[in-house]
Scaffold this active site. Structure first.
Site, PDB file in Angstrom:
ATOM      1  N   THR A 172       1.030  -1.474  -0.222  1.00 12.46           N
ATOM      2  CA  THR A 172       0.369  -0.532   0.126  1.00 12.46           C
ATOM      3  C   THR A 172       0.848   1.312   0.177  1.00 12.46           C
ATOM      4  O   THR A 172       0.671   2.325  -0.518  1.00 12.46           O
ATOM      5  CB  THR A 172      -0.750  -0.174   0.885  1.00 12.46           C
ATOM      6  OG1 THR A 172      -1.786  -1.013   1.196  1.00 12.46           O
ATOM      7  CG2 THR A 172      -1.410   1.486   1.542  1.00 12.46           C
ATOM      8  N   ASN A 174      -5.115 -10.217  -7.733  1.00 15.24           N
ATOM      9  CA  ASN A 174      -5.888 -10.778  -5.984  1.00 15.24           C
ATOM     10  C   ASN A 174      -7.342 -11.206  -5.666  1.00 15.24           C
ATOM     11  O   ASN A 174      -7.405 -12.127  -4.867  1.00 15.24           O
ATOM     12  CB  ASN A 174      -5.228  -9.373  -4.726  1.00 15.24           C
ATOM     13  CG  ASN A 174      -6.406  -8.533  -4.439  1.00 15.24           C
ATOM     14  OD1 ASN A 174      -6.449  -7.735  -6.136  1.00 15.24           O
ATOM     15  ND2 ASN A 174      -7.821  -8.047  -4.151  1.00 15.24           N
ATOM     16  N   GLN A 181       0.443 -10.246  -5.665  1.00 18.01           N
ATOM     17  CA  GLN A 181       0.289 -11.647  -5.483  1.00 18.01           C
ATOM     18  C   GLN A 181       0.672 -12.211  -6.910  1.00 18.01           C
ATOM     19  O   GLN A 181       0.357 -13.590  -6.756  1.00 18.01           O
ATOM     20  CB  GLN A 181      -1.334 -11.746  -5.976  1.00 18.01           C
ATOM     21  CG  GLN A 181      -2.214 -11.307  -4.830  1.00 18.01           C
ATOM     22  CD  GLN A 181      -2.213 -11.467  -3.549  1.00 18.01           C
ATOM     23  OE1 GLN A 181      -1.214 -12.202  -3.557  1.00 18.01           O
ATOM     24  NE2 GLN A 181      -2.468 -10.592  -2.905  1.00 18.01           N
ATOM     25  N   HIS A 237       4.424  -9.929   2.836  1.00 14.41           N
ATOM     26  CA  HIS A 237       3.675 -10.764   4.318  1.00 14.41           C
ATOM     27  C   HIS A 237       2.454 -11.559   3.059  1.00 14.41           C
ATOM     28  O   HIS A 237       2.152 -12.911   3.441  1.00 14.41           O
ATOM     29  CB  HIS A 237       2.204 -10.300   4.755  1.00 14.41           C
ATOM     30  CG  HIS A 237       1.484  -9.289   4.423  1.00 14.41           C
ATOM     31  ND1 HIS A 237       0.278  -9.593   4.301  1.00 14.41           N
ATOM     32  CD2 HIS A 237       1.178  -8.164   3.646  1.00 14.41           C
ATOM     33  CE1 HIS A 237      -0.305  -8.567   4.202  1.00 14.41           C
ATOM     34  NE2 HIS A 237       0.378  -7.499   3.450  1.00 14.41           N
ATOM     35  N   THR A 247      13.172   5.388   9.726  1.00 17.25           N
ATOM     36  CA  THR A 247      13.883   4.790  10.543  1.00 17.25           C
ATOM     37  C   THR A 247      13.464   3.431  10.116  1.00 17.25           C
ATOM     38  O   THR A 247      12.005   2.982   9.884  1.00 17.25           O
ATOM     39  CB  THR A 247      13.960   4.514  11.868  1.00 17.25           C
ATOM     40  OG1 THR A 247      14.706   5.672  12.435  1.00 17.25           O
ATOM     41  CG2 THR A 247      15.227   3.291  12.477  1.00 17.25           C
ATOM     42  N   CYS A 255      -8.831  -7.815   2.557  1.00 14.70           N
ATOM     43  CA  CYS A 255      -8.227  -6.587   3.057  1.00 14.70           C
ATOM     44  C   CYS A 255      -8.820  -5.843   4.129  1.00 14.70           C
ATOM     45  O   CYS A 255      -7.852  -5.161   4.772  1.00 14.70           O
ATOM     46  CB  CYS A 255      -7.043  -6.257   2.223  1.00 14.70           C
ATOM     47  SG  CYS A 255      -5.892  -6.859   1.323  1.00 14.70           S
TER      48      CYS A 255
END
Ligand code: PLP
Length: 377
Positions: free
Chosen positions: A73, A147, A175, A197, A233, A317
């Site tokens: 995203t 997806n 995907q 993920h 960071t 999602c």
């Protein structure tokens, strides 16, 4: 003894691979901020740079053109904002792009054009020609694999048209990694997006890969991390796990597609009178989107969950909501049937037994729902 639960929802998020878990733990144990000059900082920096080389090699990109983000995203939004800030005027995106892009476009690029898809869920190339004629030089977003349906998009044909029109191509490959070869140069993309993920890495990492000469103007300012292109960071453990996962996913390309399509095809062969979406076009190996008319996705998902099987309805999602699928609507699927759509998606730890248990659970759910189904007929 309770039976192990079956997970068939890899497109929502894959279980973390052991090698990714190991890499996360090692990075956590090491600690350090990659911007620090002391030894702990230099070690953390070395992990990030090693991960950058690995991700670049997996995607056929230059390592200095890999920008780590918190996921697909953020990578999508970064590409949109950076292209916009660099002066790109128009934006065209396919009707089946993920909400991450479609919703983002509404904010970053109001008035963008939507590229329709065919009833098989692939982008309509004639419509692209017409849109590009109105908006030469546009940024065009078409995902590599959808997806929900798994439909593989004709990126070579899209890329040629975009190039001829002097435009830029953005490819969301979240995907596709580990299911298809994903190569930035071969795709001819200016911007390529991947997520950790979805491929067995930890959540909280992803990347934007820039093609040669892709316009990029950093939309945010702050620390100079990621060459100033994505300040903040770095999430060293997540990035390390992501790199381990993409390396494993890419190594698996020689055998996993055949293994996973075998599971998927075995499932579909036993679905009886279910409608299977996008099954007349090439799909990624692991995904099946199907519907049993009259059996609502909501009822089926609850029933399957009670049987110990995790599946999803189309796009899962957004905070566990079961809602109408934009993708099926774009394909012209009747709303009543779309509300029955269930997505099974397999991955690295899936087995033949998983597919068999899913079928058995589905048969139980269908039997229980028979009075409703017969009432509806
Ligand atoms: N793009 C596609 C095609 C996806 O399937 C998803 C997640 O489902 C995303 C983008 C968003 O990815 P992330 O969760 O890494 O932000």
């Amino acid at each position: 003894m309770a039976r192990a639960r079956i997970y068939c929802d890899y497109n929502a998020g894959a279980p973390v691979r052991p090698e990714a878990c190991e890499a996360v733990m090692q990075a956590l144990a090491l600690g350090g901020n990659p911007s620090s000059v002391h030894q702990a900082g230099r070690r953390a920096k070395a992990l990030i740079e090693g991960a950058r080389e690995t991700v670049a090699a997996a995607l056929g990109a230059r390592s200095d053109n890999i920008i780590f983000t918190s996921g697909a995203t953020e990578a999508l939004h970064l590409a949109l904002r950076a292209a916009r800030a660099a002066g790109v005027q128009r934006f065209i995106f396919s009707a089946i792009e993920h909400d991450a892009l479609a919703e983002g476009a509404a904010h970053v690029w109001p008035g963008a054009d939507v590229l329709p898809v065919t009833p098989d869920g692939v982008v309509d190339l004639a419509a692209l020609d017409a849109l590009l004629a109105q908006a030469p030089g546009a940024l065009v977003a078409v995902m590599l694999a959808n997806n929900e349906t798994g439909a593989i998009q004709p990126i070579a044909d899209v890329a040629r048209r975009v190039r001829e029109a002097g435009g830029l191509l953005l490819v969301d490959a979240a995907q596709a990694v580990g299911r298809l070869p994903v190569d930035l140069q071969a795709l001819d993309a200016a911007y390529l997006i991947v997520s950790s993920h979805k491929i067995g890495g930890p959540p909280g990492a992803g990347a934007l890969a820039l093609g040669p000469g892709a316009p990029f103007q950093a939309p945010a300012s702050g620390g100079g991390q990621e060459r100033g292109r994505r300040p903040g960071t770095e999430n060293v453990p997540a990035i390390s796990g992501f790199a381990a996962a993409i390396a494993a996913a890419t190594r698996g390309l020689s055998s996993e597609p055949a293994r996973l399509s075998f599971l998927r095809d075995a499932l579909e062969a036993e679905l009886g009178n279910a409608a299977i979406f996008a099954n007349r076009v090439p799909r990624v190996c692991n995904t099946s989107l199907f519907a049993v008319a009259g059996l609502s996705a909501e009822t089926a998902l609850i029933g399957l969950d009670l049987e110990g099987v995790a599946l999803s309805s189309g796009a899962a999602c957004s905070s566990g909501k079961v809602r109408g699928s934009r993708v099926l609507a774009a394909m012209g699927v009747e709303r009543a049937l779309a509300q029955c759509a269930l997505r099974a998606s397999f991955g690295w730890a899936s087995t033949e037994d998983d597919a068999a248990r899913l079928l058995a659970a589905l048969a139980t759910v269908r039997t229980r729902a028979r009075p409703i189904l017969e009432g509806a007929a």
